[in-house]
Design an enzyme around this catalytic site. Structure first.
Site, short mmCIF file in Angstrom:
data_model
loop_
_atom_site.label_atom_id
_atom_site.label_comp_id
_atom_site.label_asym_id
_atom_site.label_seq_id
_atom_site.Cartn_x
_atom_site.Cartn_y
_atom_site.Cartn_z
N HIS A 1 -7.01 4.80 2.42
CA HIS A 1 -6.52 4.49 1.03
C HIS A 1 -6.73 5.79 0.20
CE1 HIS A 1 -5.57 0.46 1.64
NE2 HIS A 1 -6.97 0.38 2.34
N HIS B 1 -14.20 -1.63 5.93
CA HIS B 1 -12.80 -2.32 6.81
C HIS B 1 -13.24 -3.30 7.82
CE1 HIS B 1 -8.79 -2.72 8.72
NE2 HIS B 1 -8.46 -2.90 7.50
N ASP C 1 -13.51 6.77 7.01
CA ASP C 1 -12.15 6.07 6.91
C ASP C 1 -11.41 6.26 5.52
OD1 ASP C 1 -10.03 4.32 6.64
OD2 ASP C 1 -11.33 2.71 7.87
N ASN D 1 0.67 -1.19 0.06
CA ASN D 1 -0.05 0.02 0.02
C ASN D 1 0.93 1.28 -0.08
OD1 ASN D 1 -2.55 -1.35 0.38
ND2 ASN D 1 -1.84 -1.81 2.29
N GLU E 1 -16.09 4.48 3.76
CA GLU E 1 -14.63 4.74 3.61
C GLU E 1 -14.44 5.87 2.20
OE1 GLU E 1 -12.47 1.05 3.06
OE2 GLU E 1 -13.23 0.34 4.98
N SER F 1 -10.79 -0.37 0.18
CA SER F 1 -9.61 -1.39 0.30
C SER F 1 -9.56 -2.49 -0.77
CB SER F 1 -9.16 -1.51 1.89
OG SER F 1 -10.13 -2.32 2.11
N LYS G 1 0.12 3.64 4.80
CA LYS G 1 -0.20 3.30 3.38
C LYS G 1 0.70 4.31 2.64
CE LYS G 1 -3.77 0.23 4.61
NZ LYS G 1 -4.71 0.21 5.51
C1 LIG Z 1 -5.39 -0.55 6.78
C2 LIG Z 1 -6.72 -0.12 7.08
C3 LIG Z 1 -7.04 0.17 8.12
C4 LIG Z 1 -5.96 -0.38 9.52
O1 LIG Z 1 -5.07 0.70 9.47
P1 LIG Z 1 -3.71 0.10 10.22
O2 LIG Z 1 -2.85 1.29 10.63
O3 LIG Z 1 -3.11 -0.46 9.07
O4 LIG Z 1 -4.08 -0.69 11.44
C5 LIG Z 1 -8.28 0.68 8.65
N1 LIG Z 1 -9.23 1.00 7.53
C6 LIG Z 1 -8.94 0.84 6.29
C7 LIG Z 1 -9.57 1.03 5.45
C8 LIG Z 1 -7.72 0.27 5.98
O5 LIG Z 1 -7.41 -0.21 4.78
#
Ligand SMILES: *Cc1c(COP(=O)(O)O)cnc(C)c1O
Length: 385
Positions: free
Chosen positions: A204, A133, A201, A47, A172, A176, A236
């Site tokens: 990405h 997620h 969230d 990522n 989101e 992801s 990421k």
């Molecule tokens: C990777 C991810 C997370 C978790 O984040 P980390 O810092 O890796 O624990 C949460 N939400 C989404 C959409 C993700 O892709």
């Protein structure tokens, strides 16, 4: 000896379904090459969208942070773990994204759980996109609130589920596993109409989309104040690790008091916060990398289409190549591996049954030749799936 937990049976069942997960250690995965078991692979699974994980300026900033602050933060943030570096990073992110205040977490998984847990009681409702997620889904199902899941980006279904002033809608920025985006103008409109809160969230989208890499809301022209809770991660596009939750000053003050994963966890090392500070600077000034990434995405999609592969609706560096059956996805991934290309097969339960895929991720650090090598290999593999 008998055990109260049927670990072996659970593992055997997974193996029978062809879904057993295993790990392979490699050289760390920064950059576009990956060494596993003595072999060199072209990496299309990370990522690290802007190629920052292996960037010398970030390593340098991390070392500078270590010299200045030592290896560990020594305690949780409310004790003595909150340093000038943490504060500077919070302020920098708030400035970058137009937020009043920001709070840092060790990872996105715990940030998501912390927010939902701190806010949602049994009197509340939580509306979630079906493809959110695992960290969000899991929190939702463990909490005493009532969770309602709406079909992926299905705003009509969400509108029908909403009840006025009852809770929180979570979706989101960039999904992801599919690489497509949530409809944020519409989400904001529905949240406002129904007097509910909204959380994004943007793990990405951050760094990749919008001017200065401000993320999905900026890309879609949705003002920051319309989304009460914003979450993003540093592991990421930002190339390090960790996460933040941002919004109003009141939200952050509330989290400092009621978010137990924040209060009772050793703070991320100050050196790491110092490195992320540099990462945000690089991301903000990284419009050339973003432009390059856009070009590589276009090149890959055009080539993939010509080969007749089924690609998703994604304009982001997450490019799903839909295969269908789990075994077919595994076979394709093994085939690529034989050719020196590392792409993960994503299978149920991570994605719905019958939606197994290769999750190809592109990075600004890839070269055109590397994209073409991937396409050539996918072309040759087409007849074998
Ligand atoms: C990777 C991810 C997370 C978790 O984040 P980390 O810092 O890796 O624990 C949460 N939400 C989404 C959409 C993700 O892709």
């Amino acid at each position: 000896m008998s055990s109260p937990f049927a670990l072996g049976e659970a593992l055997a069942a997974r193996a029978r379904e062809g879904l057993l997960r295993t790990r392979q250690s490699g050289n760390g995965g920064a950059g576009t090459r990956l060494q596993v078991a003595g072999r060199d692979y072209l990496n299309f699974s990370s990522n690290d969208y802007l190629g920052l994980a292996g960037h010398p300026a970030l390593a340098l900033a991390f070392k500078e942070g270590l010299d200045r602050y030592g290896a560990g933060s020594g305690a949780s943030p409310l004790v003595t773990g909150y340093s000038h570096a943490h504060q500077a990073l919070e302020e920098q992110i708030a400035d970058w994204l137009g937020l009043e205040a920001v709070l840092l977490f060790n990872c996105g998984f715990s940030a998501n759980q912390a927010v939902l847990k701190a806010l949602l009681g049994k009197e509340h409702l939580l509306w979630q996109d079906r493809l959110n997620h695992a960290s969000l889904q899991e929190a939702g199902s463990l909490l005493p609130c009532t969770m309602k899941r709406f079909g992926h980006n299905d705003m009509a279904q969400l509108a029908a589920q909403l009840e006025p002033g009852r809770g929180l809608i979570v979706s989101e920025g960039v999904f992801s596993m599919d690489g497509d985006q949530g409809p944020w103008s519409e989400l904001a409109r529905l949240a406002e109409q129904s007097r509910n809160w909204l959380m994004i969230d943007d793990a990405h989208g951050l760094g990749v989309l919008g001017a200065e890499g401000r993320g999905t809301l900026h890309e879609q022209g949705v003002a920051a104040w319309r989304v009460q809770i914003q979450m993003g991660t540093f592991g990421k596009a930002l190339g390090v690790a960790g996460a933040f939750v941002g919004g109003s000053r009141e939200l952050v003050d509330y989290m400092v008091n009621f978010a137990r994963p924040y209060v009772y966890s050793t703070h991320m090392p100050a050196a790491q916060a110092h490195a992320v500070l540099r990462a945000v600077e690089l991301v903000r000034g990284g419009s050339e990398s973003r432009e390059r990434l856009r070009q590589l995405i276009g090149r890959f999609r055009e080539g993939g289409r010509q080969l007749g592969w089924s690609l998703g609706m994604s304009a982001t560096p997450i490019q799903p190549l839909l295969v269908g059956a789990s075994e077919a996805a595994t076979r394709l991934s093994s085939r690529l591996r034989e050719e020196g290309i590392w792409v993960s097969a994503i299978r149920p339960p991570t994605v719905p049954q019958g939606k197994a895929r290769l999750r190809i991720t592109l990075s600004a650090a890839h070269s055109e030749q590397q994209i073409d090598k991937l396409l050539d290999t996918l072309g040759e593999a087409k007849s074998h799936v």
